[in-house]
Design a protein around this motif. Structure first.
Motif, mmCIF file in Angstrom:
data_model
loop_
_atom_site.group_PDB
_atom_site.id
_atom_site.type_symbol
_atom_site.label_atom_id
_atom_site.label_comp_id
_atom_site.label_asym_id
_atom_site.label_seq_id
_atom_site.Cartn_x
_atom_site.Cartn_y
_atom_site.Cartn_z
ATOM 1 N N ASP A 126 0.729 -1.448 0.334
ATOM 2 C CA ASP A 126 0.357 -0.006 -0.056
ATOM 3 C C ASP A 126 0.361 1.028 -0.159
ATOM 4 O O ASP A 126 0.111 1.975 -0.240
ATOM 5 N N CYS A 127 1.785 1.543 -0.122
ATOM 6 C CA CYS A 127 2.834 2.516 0.378
ATOM 7 C C CYS A 127 3.784 2.263 -1.269
ATOM 8 O O CYS A 127 3.966 3.830 -1.303
ATOM 9 N N SER A 128 4.509 1.768 -1.626
ATOM 10 C CA SER A 128 5.634 1.527 -2.618
ATOM 11 C C SER A 128 5.162 0.441 -3.595
ATOM 12 O O SER A 128 4.764 -0.965 -3.294
ATOM 13 N N ALA A 129 5.990 0.514 -5.054
ATOM 14 C CA ALA A 129 6.183 -1.001 -5.834
ATOM 15 C C ALA A 129 7.695 -0.479 -6.337
ATOM 16 O O ALA A 129 8.339 0.468 -6.128
ATOM 17 N N TYR A 130 7.431 -2.038 -6.554
ATOM 18 C CA TYR A 130 9.753 -2.310 -6.504
ATOM 19 C C TYR A 130 9.623 -3.869 -7.691
ATOM 20 O O TYR A 130 8.432 -4.262 -8.161
ATOM 21 N N ARG A 131 11.185 -3.375 -8.721
ATOM 22 C CA ARG A 131 10.948 -4.838 -10.018
ATOM 23 C C ARG A 131 12.354 -4.416 -9.641
ATOM 24 O O ARG A 131 13.293 -4.241 -8.909
ATOM 25 N N MET A 132 12.696 -6.266 -9.351
ATOM 26 C CA MET A 132 13.575 -5.981 -10.529
ATOM 27 C C MET A 132 13.826 -6.995 -11.542
ATOM 28 O O MET A 132 13.308 -7.740 -12.725
ATOM 29 N N TYR A 133 15.289 -6.810 -12.533
ATOM 30 C CA TYR A 133 15.090 -7.553 -13.677
ATOM 31 C C TYR A 133 15.949 -8.675 -13.637
ATOM 32 O O TYR A 133 16.339 -8.923 -12.971
ATOM 33 N N GLY A 134 15.353 -9.298 -15.259
ATOM 34 C CA GLY A 134 15.649 -10.595 -14.774
ATOM 35 C C GLY A 134 16.475 -11.423 -16.236
ATOM 36 O O GLY A 134 16.861 -10.452 -16.694
ATOM 37 N N PRO A 135 16.623 -12.607 -16.297
ATOM 38 C CA PRO A 135 17.491 -13.047 -17.405
ATOM 39 C C PRO A 135 16.847 -12.606 -18.861
ATOM 40 O O PRO A 135 17.647 -12.391 -19.308
ATOM 41 N N ALA A 136 15.883 -12.072 -19.400
ATOM 42 C CA ALA A 136 15.773 -11.747 -20.810
ATOM 43 C C ALA A 136 16.074 -10.640 -20.511
ATOM 44 O O ALA A 136 16.914 -10.531 -22.246
ATOM 45 N N LEU A 137 16.167 -9.581 -19.780
ATOM 46 C CA LEU A 137 16.761 -8.374 -19.805
ATOM 47 C C LEU A 137 18.381 -8.358 -20.275
ATOM 48 O O LEU A 137 18.646 -7.452 -20.801
ATOM 49 N N GLN A 138 18.713 -9.427 -19.641
ATOM 50 C CA GLN A 138 20.621 -9.571 -19.614
ATOM 51 C C GLN A 138 21.133 -9.361 -20.747
ATOM 52 O O GLN A 138 21.995 -9.178 -20.991
ATOM 53 N N ALA A 139 19.420 -11.014 -21.618
ATOM 54 C CA ALA A 139 19.824 -11.400 -22.537
ATOM 55 C C ALA A 139 20.713 -10.304 -23.904
ATOM 56 O O ALA A 139 20.758 -10.751 -24.720
ATOM 57 N N LYS A 155 -3.760 3.371 -2.224
ATOM 58 C CA LYS A 155 -2.939 2.008 -1.366
ATOM 59 C C LYS A 155 -3.981 1.211 -1.825
ATOM 60 O O LYS A 155 -3.141 -0.575 -1.862
ATOM 61 N N GLY A 156 -4.025 0.803 -3.477
ATOM 62 C CA GLY A 156 -4.652 0.170 -3.846
ATOM 63 C C GLY A 156 -3.685 -0.277 -5.261
ATOM 64 O O GLY A 156 -2.380 0.456 -5.095
ATOM 65 N N LEU A 157 -3.484 -1.879 -5.766
ATOM 66 C CA LEU A 157 -2.948 -2.405 -6.080
ATOM 67 C C LEU A 157 -3.116 -2.210 -7.617
ATOM 68 O O LEU A 157 -4.068 -1.536 -7.910
ATOM 69 N N VAL A 158 -1.529 -1.674 -7.904
ATOM 70 C CA VAL A 158 -1.259 -0.800 -9.464
ATOM 71 C C VAL A 158 -1.080 -1.182 -10.165
ATOM 72 O O VAL A 158 -0.597 -1.368 -11.676
ATOM 73 N N VAL A 159 -0.029 -2.298 -10.055
ATOM 74 C CA VAL A 159 0.908 -3.035 -11.035
ATOM 75 C C VAL A 159 0.705 -3.847 -11.939
ATOM 76 O O VAL A 159 0.761 -2.972 -13.272
ATOM 77 N N GLU A 160 -0.271 -4.466 -12.063
ATOM 78 C CA GLU A 160 -1.068 -5.200 -12.910
ATOM 79 C C GLU A 160 -1.464 -4.245 -13.515
ATOM 80 O O GLU A 160 -1.410 -4.974 -14.415
ATOM 81 N N ALA A 161 -1.944 -2.947 -13.107
ATOM 82 C CA ALA A 161 -3.179 -2.756 -14.797
ATOM 83 C C ALA A 161 -1.928 -1.667 -15.685
ATOM 84 O O ALA A 161 -1.998 -1.335 -16.504
ATOM 85 N N ARG A 162 -0.896 -1.910 -14.647
ATOM 86 C CA ARG A 162 0.175 -0.930 -15.714
ATOM 87 C C ARG A 162 1.274 -1.313 -16.364
ATOM 88 O O ARG A 162 1.370 -1.129 -17.932
ATOM 89 N N TYR A 163 1.342 -2.672 -16.089
ATOM 90 C CA TYR A 163 1.890 -3.572 -17.281
ATOM 91 C C TYR A 163 0.897 -3.642 -18.303
ATOM 92 O O TYR A 163 1.417 -3.961 -19.136
ATOM 93 N N ALA A 164 -0.288 -4.134 -17.832
ATOM 94 C CA ALA A 164 -1.154 -4.435 -18.905
ATOM 95 C C ALA A 164 -1.934 -3.008 -20.311
ATOM 96 O O ALA A 164 -1.949 -3.637 -20.902
ATOM 97 N N GLY A 165 -1.499 -2.256 -19.156
ATOM 98 C CA GLY A 165 -1.614 -0.863 -19.888
ATOM 99 C C GLY A 165 -0.229 -0.846 -21.378
ATOM 100 O O GLY A 165 -0.470 -0.406 -22.458
ATOM 101 N N GLU A 166 0.665 -0.996 -20.638
ATOM 102 C CA GLU A 166 2.015 -0.271 -21.179
ATOM 103 C C GLU A 166 2.251 -1.397 -22.070
ATOM 104 O O GLU A 166 2.683 -1.387 -23.360
#
Length: 415
Positions: A126-139, A155-166
């Motif tokens: 409810d405070c922040s969102a984060y991400r870390m990068y994976g093997p496909a990016l390294q490739a 406060k609500g969840l936003v990450v799923e919708a952000r990825y879906a839009g992008e």
């Protein structure tokens, strides 16, 4: 007479079982320092709790505060009951656990891997969102080593919708088509779906690049930081409603004659601006320096930062990746329960600044010595000036209080 006696015994056993099943257990939480603790997640060993409650495998239970109000809880992958506790400075709070049907709990903290976005692992509370990068990016050859921050103003969840839009395939296809015929329309459509634009709940406006980003760790060999590349494998251990936990393992790093494998267990609790991370380096033969830090996106004389090795914290007010876009300020920092050797800014020279540093001028680093066979536990995270951390003073107080709290954890006892 025998039949009557058997009936009496059966009734007695039934009453005893019912009595045991309905037994109340008190959890006493003690705060050892002069600092109010608000909604801080506490942990109780489930084996001990079940033994004290004498519940059957099929029975449910509730957690109540002193006023009898149900509290949300979660049972974690490692067998802990977690729930938010509030304890006054130098005080105690008592919670009751007993048989009962718990209320539905809203999912506050969760995440997943996004193979559709080159293997990002993204998570939020409810405070922040984060991400870390994976093997496909390294490739792809892109060099991004640290943790990324996605700021939130809700406060609500936003990450799923952000990825879906992008990443919506039809929208992406339309943008690519318009680039050939109407670049302005293509840009307008992109801006309408991009998570780099604030659509009312926050955005991604933090630059990582080949740095530690917001709080990653790295070994230091002969005075040089050995940046870990993207994770090799992952396992999501907890996925809400109150805690997200992911285990990531990295490719081996050559240190002297050893192939060292780094493992991180990262967890984020509801209501917290800080992730807990436990780091283990396998196959080390001797003690080695380790750093955790945050990237600095300004010359040193313009930075608003604090670094205190003795009290165990670093913090920085990041101006975001587009100061002219009124994106506010991203507050970042790390907290260390264990001893630090030193904490200081380390600035890049002019050559380093040109080496894909994403506008970075240096890093604010905390140094510690890692002993073979041990683990390093620390906390890192962020806040936003448009998402509840109103000013630098508020962030400074949050980090300093967190440092004191992590060095003096709440004490939990089952009564």
């Amino acid at each position: 007479m025998l039949k009557t006696k058997n009936i009496f015994i059966a009734l007695f056993v039934t009453m005893l079982v019912a009595s045991c099943a309905n037994k109340d257990v008190k959890i006493v939480v003690t705060n050892p320092i002069d600092l109010d603790r608000q909604n801080e997640m506490v942990e109780v060993n489930m084996d001990n709790l079940v033994s004290a409650l004498q519940l059957s495998d099929s029975e449910q239970f509730v957690v109540l505060d002193a006023a009898g109000k149900q509290l949300p809880y979660q049972i974690t992958y490692d067998g802990k009951l977690i729930f938010p506790a509030t304890v006054a400075s130098n005080g105690t709070s008592t919670y009751t656990v007993k048989a009962g049907v718990p209320d539905a709990v809203e999912v506050v903290t969760c995440g997943r891997q996004y193979p559709e976005r080159i293997d990002d692992i993204a998570w939020e509370n409810d405070c922040s969102a984060y991400r870390m990068y994976g093997p496909a990016l390294q490739a792809t050859g892109e060099r991004s080593f640290g943790y990324d921050v996605w700021v939130k103003s809700v406060k609500g969840l936003v990450v799923e919708a952000r990825y879906a839009g992008e990443l919506n395939p039809e929208t992406v296809e339309e943008i690519n088509r318009l680039k050939e015929t109407d670049p302005a329309a293509a840009d307008e459509l992109y801006q309408s779906v991009s998570y780099h634009v604030d659509h009312g709940n926050g955005l991604d406006c933090y630059s990582v690049g080949p740095t530690l980003g917001c709080g990653a760790t790295a070994l230091v060999v002969d005075g040089q930081i050995i940046y870990p590349y993207c994770y090799k494998t992952y396992e999501i251990l907890d996925n809400g409603p109150l805690r997200f936990t992911v285990k990531v393992v990295y490719n081996p790093t050559q240190v002297a004659d050893n192939e060292v494998v780094e493992t991180r267990i990262i967890s984020l609790d509801a209501g917290s601006h800080l992730n807990k991370t436990v780091v283990v380096y396998d196959s080390l033969s001797e003690a080695i320096p380790v750093v955790a830090g945050v990237v600095l996106h300004e010359p040193l004389e313009e930075c608003r930062y604090e670094a205190n090795a003795e009290e165990g914290y670093i913090l920085y007010d990041d101006p975001t990746d587009n100061v002219d876009n009124n994106n506010g300020t991203i507050y970042v920092g790390c907290v260390f329960p264990g001893d630090l050797v030193e904490a200081k800014p380390v600035m890049y020279d002019e050559v380093e600044k040109t080496q894909e540093r994403s506008g970075a001028d240096g890093q604010l680093l905390a140094y510690t010595d890692y002993q073979p066979g041990s683990s390093l536990t620390y906390y890192w995270g962020s806040g936003w000036s448009k998402g509840g951390i109103d000013n630098p003073e508020m962030w400074s107080a949050y980090i300093k209080n967190a440092a004191a709290a992590k060095r003096n954890p709440l004490q939990v006892a089952i009564k």
